[in-house]
Design an enzyme around this catalytic site. Structure first.
Site, PDB file in Angstrom:
ATOM      1  N   CYS A   1      -6.545 -17.011 -10.097  1.00  0.00           N
ATOM      2  CA  CYS A   1      -5.623 -16.532 -11.127  1.00  0.00           C
ATOM      3  C   CYS A   1      -4.257 -17.181 -10.932  1.00  0.00           C
ATOM      4  CB  CYS A   1      -5.508 -15.007 -11.081  1.00  0.00           C
ATOM      5  SG  CYS A   1      -4.602 -14.362  -9.656  1.00  0.00           S
TER       6      CYS A   1
ATOM      7  N   CYS B   1      -2.144 -15.953  -7.943  1.00  0.00           N
ATOM      8  CA  CYS B   1      -2.606 -16.475  -6.655  1.00  0.00           C
ATOM      9  C   CYS B   1      -2.204 -17.938  -6.487  1.00  0.00           C
ATOM     10  CB  CYS B   1      -4.126 -16.313  -6.525  1.00  0.00           C
ATOM     11  SG  CYS B   1      -4.647 -14.652  -6.006  1.00  0.00           S
TER      12      CYS B   1
ATOM     13  N   CYS C   1     -10.491 -13.478 -10.591  1.00  0.00           N
ATOM     14  CA  CYS C   1     -10.010 -14.351  -9.521  1.00  0.00           C
ATOM     15  C   CYS C   1     -10.843 -14.130  -8.260  1.00  0.00           C
ATOM     16  CB  CYS C   1      -8.539 -14.058  -9.239  1.00  0.00           C
ATOM     17  SG  CYS C   1      -7.849 -14.991  -7.850  1.00  0.00           S
TER      18      CYS C   1
ATOM     19  N   CYS D   1      -8.053 -12.634  -5.186  1.00  0.00           N
ATOM     20  CA  CYS D   1      -7.493 -11.273  -5.258  1.00  0.00           C
ATOM     21  C   CYS D   1      -8.433 -10.299  -5.945  1.00  0.00           C
ATOM     22  CB  CYS D   1      -6.145 -11.284  -5.964  1.00  0.00           C
ATOM     23  SG  CYS D   1      -6.237 -11.612  -7.750  1.00  0.00           S
TER      24      CYS D   1
ATOM     25  N   ASP E   1       5.905  40.003  22.171  1.00  0.00           N
ATOM     26  CA  ASP E   1       4.655  40.705  21.913  1.00  0.00           C
ATOM     27  C   ASP E   1       4.761  41.501  20.626  1.00  0.00           C
ATOM     28  OD1 ASP E   1       3.552  39.647  24.162  1.00  0.00           O
ATOM     29  OD2 ASP E   1       3.835  41.419  25.411  1.00  0.00           O
TER      30      ASP E   1
END
Length: 504
Positions: free
Chosen positions: A21, A24, A95, A98, A325
């Site tokens: 792509c 990328c 792609c 990716c 307590d």
């Protein structure tokens, strides 16, 4: 214009032909300008095709429009079949590197989808940090593509380090975080108490990682392939061995990544204060024995309920400087406590709102009362625990004695100072504390004579009075030479200067 240089031209061509792509492509060309990744996919694709179609001439231009000269003789026109590039990578293709993360998911529509998911969870914040979780196999595909490009640049006597490539996470954030911040009206920053997480999965390629554990570790015993495990394996495998087991460039996939539900998480908020307990039938924490609840209500629940509601938190953790307590009251300035509110959907309150919250707690029950309520940091709560070792406490006990006494019989107790005693783990807490002998120090004692069998005693250790069947020595029974026991006990002070007092 994209900041691409002449040297990037063969890389762009090679990546487009491999089906990568456009974002990328920019990553592997080391384009670090965030605005480039925010541009539409169509515009980027068009400009990259124009870039690789340009002629090389004595005075060529790079993609930024800057003139570039060369002393080398002009090259012939680079002939490229644009049809083959367009066919190899179009808008609808996935792609192989990716797996679609930097394609459709970078569109404004996905940013709006993330923003809508955050709004539905009704958090209140003015900043956020965006985190992204990617499938581990993307690291394998990234490595494969890097080796594919590396061969090209090596032939041209250039160098492309793996660390020079822009990470998928960074490119994705650059593309969408501005739109997400705009939709939510919040700044997207590197550090924020509010975290918005986006996660992707890709079941089709999950087996991409399997070869690493055969090739690197000679084992297939790994059932979960974390990103860090894959990264470490990639660091160990040689380029030649990797290429034998995995194609370079990576094969195309038939499906895109799937985005999981967007999640939000806010860091804990810590509330501190001091509480008084006025009931002798109220435990500090829920009293559960053998899986069965024995008493209704507790100090922590009475305090935490209004806090959970106001901060809209998912849960809480309660801690305090010691504990009393169930039949012991806590008077005076009260006992310091802290409440950690988990994943609060609202975190900011002004002083007036905190004061009103304190009043809400106090009006909810006559068994407790809270003072000095305030928001503190996580680090500040450590002051309460540090004070455990150095704190002193004062008890007021109503004592019964078997032998009749007169007021002068008590005078010697006031003269005892810094009495050291050895205390075995008390029977009353032996179920939750390890058996040990602890050294205790009674700083001083004061008495008030009531009648022949009763007096009040202000002291430090409960078991000091009756001896706990000989587990605490010396004890009051030994000193007075008579059996004695506590009928009622109050904590009058817990001397830790925390949290800071708030004036009324």
């Amino acid at each position: 214009m994209l900041s691409l240089k002449e040297k990037d031209r063969p890389i762009v061509r090679k990546l487009l032909c491999a089906g990568c792509c456009v974002r990328c492509v920019l990553r592997f060309c080391c384009v670090g300008t965030s605005s480039a990744y925010r541009r539409s996919y169509q515009d980027l694709h068009k400009e990259l095709l124009a870039f690789i179609s340009e002629e090389n001439s004595p005075q060529s231009h790079d993609a930024s429009g800057e003139e570039k000269s060369s002393e080398a003789p002009p090259n012939k026109r680079m002939r490229i079949d644009e049809d083959s590039v367009t066919a190899a990578q179009t808008d609808s293709d996935i792609c192989p590197v990716c797996l679609g993360v930097l394609q459709d998911f970078c569109d404004p529509s996905f940013a709006e989808q993330v923003s809508d998911a955050v709004k539905k969870q009704q958090y209140e914040f003015d900043s956020l940090v965006l985190t992204v979780s990617l499938p581990a196999q993307l690291s394998v595909r990234e490595h494969s593509c890097w080796l594919h490009v590396k061969k090209e640049v090596r032939e041209k006597s250039m160098c492309l380090g793996k660390d020079d490539v822009i990470q998928v996470k960074d490119a994705f954030k650059w593309a969408v975080q501005g739109k997400i911040g705009q939709e939510l009206g919040a700044a997207v920053v590197a550090n924020s108490p509010c975290e918005v997480s986006i996660s992707f999965i890709h079941p089709e390629t999950e087996e991409d990682c399997h070869f690493l554990y055969v090739a690197v570790f000679l084992s297939v015993s790994q059932s979960v392939f974390t990103r860090m495990a894959v990264v470490k394996a990639l660091e160990k495998i040689s380029e030649e061995k990797f290429s034998r087991h995995y194609p370079c460039p990576p094969k195309k996939a038939n499906t895109r990544c799937t985005a999981l539900d967007t999640t939000c998480l806010h860091t804990s908020v810590f509330i501190a204060g001091r509480y008084n307990k006025f009931s002798r039938e109220l435990p500090q924490t829920p009293w559960v024995i053998d899986g069965e609840r024995r008493m209704d209500g507790s100090v922590e629940e009475l305090i935490a309920a209004p806090l959970l509601s106001s901060f809209r938190a998912d849960g809480f953790n309660f801690s305090s400087s010691g504990r009393e307590d169930v039949d012991v009251r806590t008077l005076g300035n009260g006992r310091p406590f802290a409440v950690e509110l988990l994943n609060p959907h609202r975190a900011k309150f002004n002083r007036a709102e905190i004061k009103q919250l304190q009043e809400t707690i106090n009006q909810s029950s006559d068994k407790i009362r809270v003072r000095d309520l305030q928001i503190v940091t996580r680090d500040a709560t450590s002051r309460m625990k540090e004070g455990e070792e150095e704190k002193t406490k004062t008890y007021s006990a109503l004592i019964w004695t078997q032998k009749a006494i007169e007021s002068p019989d008590l005078e010697f107790l006031a003269n005892i100072k810094d009495l050291r005693i050895a205390q075995k783990t008390p029977l009353r807490v032996l179920h939750r504390r390890p058996l040990a002998v602890r050294q205790r120090l009674v700083h001083s004692m004061t008495t008030i004579y009531l009648d022949k069998h009763h007096f009040t005693l202000k002291l430090y250790i409960k078991e000091f009075v009756h001896g706990d069947f000989g587990r605490t020595k010396p004890n009051l029974c030994d000193l007075m030479k008579t059996d004695a026991d506590i009928l009622e006990l109050d904590v009058e002070s817990v001397d830790i200067d925390w949290p800071p007092a708030i004036p009324d």
